[in-house]
Motif scaffolding. Structure first.
Motif, PDB file in Angstrom:
ATOM      1  N   VAL A   9       0.839  -1.199   0.000  1.00  0.00           N
ATOM      2  CA  VAL A   9       0.000   0.000   0.000  1.00  0.00           C
ATOM      3  C   VAL A   9       0.878   1.255   0.000  1.00  0.00           C
ATOM      4  O   VAL A   9       0.646   2.190  -0.762  1.00  0.00           O
ATOM      5  N   ILE A  10       1.899   1.256   0.818  1.00  0.00           N
ATOM      6  CA  ILE A  10       2.769   2.426   0.949  1.00  0.00           C
ATOM      7  C   ILE A  10       3.571   2.688  -0.321  1.00  0.00           C
ATOM      8  O   ILE A  10       3.811   3.836  -0.682  1.00  0.00           O
ATOM      9  N   THR A  14       1.550   7.193  -5.987  1.00  0.00           N
ATOM     10  CA  THR A  14       0.642   8.255  -5.564  1.00  0.00           C
ATOM     11  C   THR A  14       0.480   8.254  -4.051  1.00  0.00           C
ATOM     12  O   THR A  14       0.563   9.307  -3.404  1.00  0.00           O
ATOM     13  N   ARG A  15       0.278   7.075  -3.471  1.00  0.00           N
ATOM     14  CA  ARG A  15       0.126   7.004  -2.015  1.00  0.00           C
ATOM     15  C   ARG A  15       1.419   7.406  -1.309  1.00  0.00           C
ATOM     16  O   ARG A  15       1.394   8.054  -0.260  1.00  0.00           O
ATOM     17  N   TYR A  16       2.545   7.081  -1.908  1.00  0.00           N
ATOM     18  CA  TYR A  16       3.829   7.497  -1.335  1.00  0.00           C
ATOM     19  C   TYR A  16       3.938   9.022  -1.319  1.00  0.00           C
ATOM     20  O   TYR A  16       4.363   9.615  -0.327  1.00  0.00           O
ATOM     21  N   ALA A  42      -9.740  11.245  -6.867  1.00  0.00           N
ATOM     22  CA  ALA A  42      -8.601  10.317  -6.927  1.00  0.00           C
ATOM     23  C   ALA A  42      -7.869  10.301  -5.587  1.00  0.00           C
ATOM     24  O   ALA A  42      -7.478   9.236  -5.098  1.00  0.00           O
ATOM     25  N   VAL A  43      -7.695  11.470  -4.975  1.00  0.00           N
ATOM     26  CA  VAL A  43      -7.059  11.536  -3.655  1.00  0.00           C
ATOM     27  C   VAL A  43      -7.914  10.793  -2.639  1.00  0.00           C
ATOM     28  O   VAL A  43      -7.394  10.013  -1.835  1.00  0.00           O
ATOM     29  N   ASN A  48      -8.789   6.355   1.214  1.00  0.00           N
ATOM     30  CA  ASN A  48      -9.556   5.206   1.705  1.00  0.00           C
ATOM     31  C   ASN A  48      -8.680   3.960   1.807  1.00  0.00           C
ATOM     32  O   ASN A  48      -8.780   3.204   2.775  1.00  0.00           O
ATOM     33  N   ILE A  49      -7.823   3.756   0.828  1.00  0.00           N
ATOM     34  CA  ILE A  49      -6.910   2.612   0.862  1.00  0.00           C
ATOM     35  C   ILE A  49      -5.956   2.746   2.042  1.00  0.00           C
ATOM     36  O   ILE A  49      -5.720   1.788   2.782  1.00  0.00           O
ATOM     37  N   LEU A  50      -5.415   3.937   2.234  1.00  0.00           N
ATOM     38  CA  LEU A  50      -4.495   4.176   3.343  1.00  0.00           C
ATOM     39  C   LEU A  50      -5.182   4.022   4.701  1.00  0.00           C
ATOM     40  O   LEU A  50      -4.594   3.482   5.643  1.00  0.00           O
ATOM     41  N   LYS A  51      -6.431   4.474   4.784  1.00  0.00           N
ATOM     42  CA  LYS A  51      -7.187   4.325   6.045  1.00  0.00           C
ATOM     43  C   LYS A  51      -7.476   2.861   6.338  1.00  0.00           C
ATOM     44  O   LYS A  51      -7.310   2.403   7.468  1.00  0.00           O
ATOM     45  N   LYS A  52      -7.920   2.113   5.327  1.00  0.00           N
ATOM     46  CA  LYS A  52      -8.199   0.679   5.517  1.00  0.00           C
ATOM     47  C   LYS A  52      -6.967  -0.068   6.000  1.00  0.00           C
ATOM     48  O   LYS A  52      -7.065  -1.009   6.782  1.00  0.00           O
ATOM     49  N   ALA A  53      -5.800   0.347   5.521  1.00  0.00           N
ATOM     50  CA  ALA A  53      -4.543  -0.292   5.904  1.00  0.00           C
ATOM     51  C   ALA A  53      -4.078   0.148   7.285  1.00  0.00           C
ATOM     52  O   ALA A  53      -3.129  -0.407   7.820  1.00  0.00           O
ATOM     53  N   GLY A  54      -4.733   1.156   7.864  1.00  0.00           N
ATOM     54  CA  GLY A  54      -4.340   1.648   9.179  1.00  0.00           C
ATOM     55  C   GLY A  54      -3.148   2.581   9.149  1.00  0.00           C
ATOM     56  O   GLY A  54      -2.562   2.891  10.189  1.00  0.00           O
ATOM     57  N   ILE A  55      -2.781   3.055   7.973  1.00  0.00           N
ATOM     58  CA  ILE A  55      -1.590   3.877   7.810  1.00  0.00           C
ATOM     59  C   ILE A  55      -1.873   5.346   8.117  1.00  0.00           C
ATOM     60  O   ILE A  55      -0.985   6.063   8.559  1.00  0.00           O
TER      61      ILE A  55
END
Length: 113
Positions: A9-10, A14-16, A42-43, A48-55
């Motif tokens: 995920v990290i 884009t997430r990075y 898009a952000v 949402n992906i970062l939140k689901k991962a707990g990051i």
């Protein structure tokens, strides 16, 4: 989520970029969108992906949600990754020994020396 999935995920580019911004200070989706040059939807998808991962976590400030990095969790992810790296492996060891299960040629070549 295991650390390999979190690491995946990290490492999305884009997430990075988003995480690099959030390591400096908290931002809302609109500010992140303007800073990295992608649309707010898009952000939001990336958040949402970062939140689901707990990051990351979010805190409501006025009308906007501001996001922060869960620094302790990110440190744990990289600490677990680093556990697999040992100082015992030297460049010389990696270039002179082969531990393949198959005859790749290097093992045979080094055993003949």
């Amino acid at each position: 989520m295991d650390f390999i999935q979190a690491l995946h995920v990290i490492t999305d580019s884009t997430r990075y970029q988003i995480l690099r911004l959030l390591m400096e200070r908290h931002y809302c989706v609109r500010a992140i969108s303007q800073k990295i040059g992608i649309s707010e939807p898009a952000v939001s998808q990336q958040m949402n992906i970062l939140k689901k991962a707990g990051i990351i976590t979010g805190t409501k400030m006025g009308y906007h949600m501001h996001y922060l990095v869960n620094v302790n969790y990110v440190k744990q992810i990289f600490e677990q990754f680093a556990e697999g790296i040992t100082s015992e492996k030297t460049e010389e060891t990696l270039t002179t020994e082969c531990f393949c299960e198959y005859e790749c040629g290097r093992k045979h070549e080094y055993n003949q020396r």
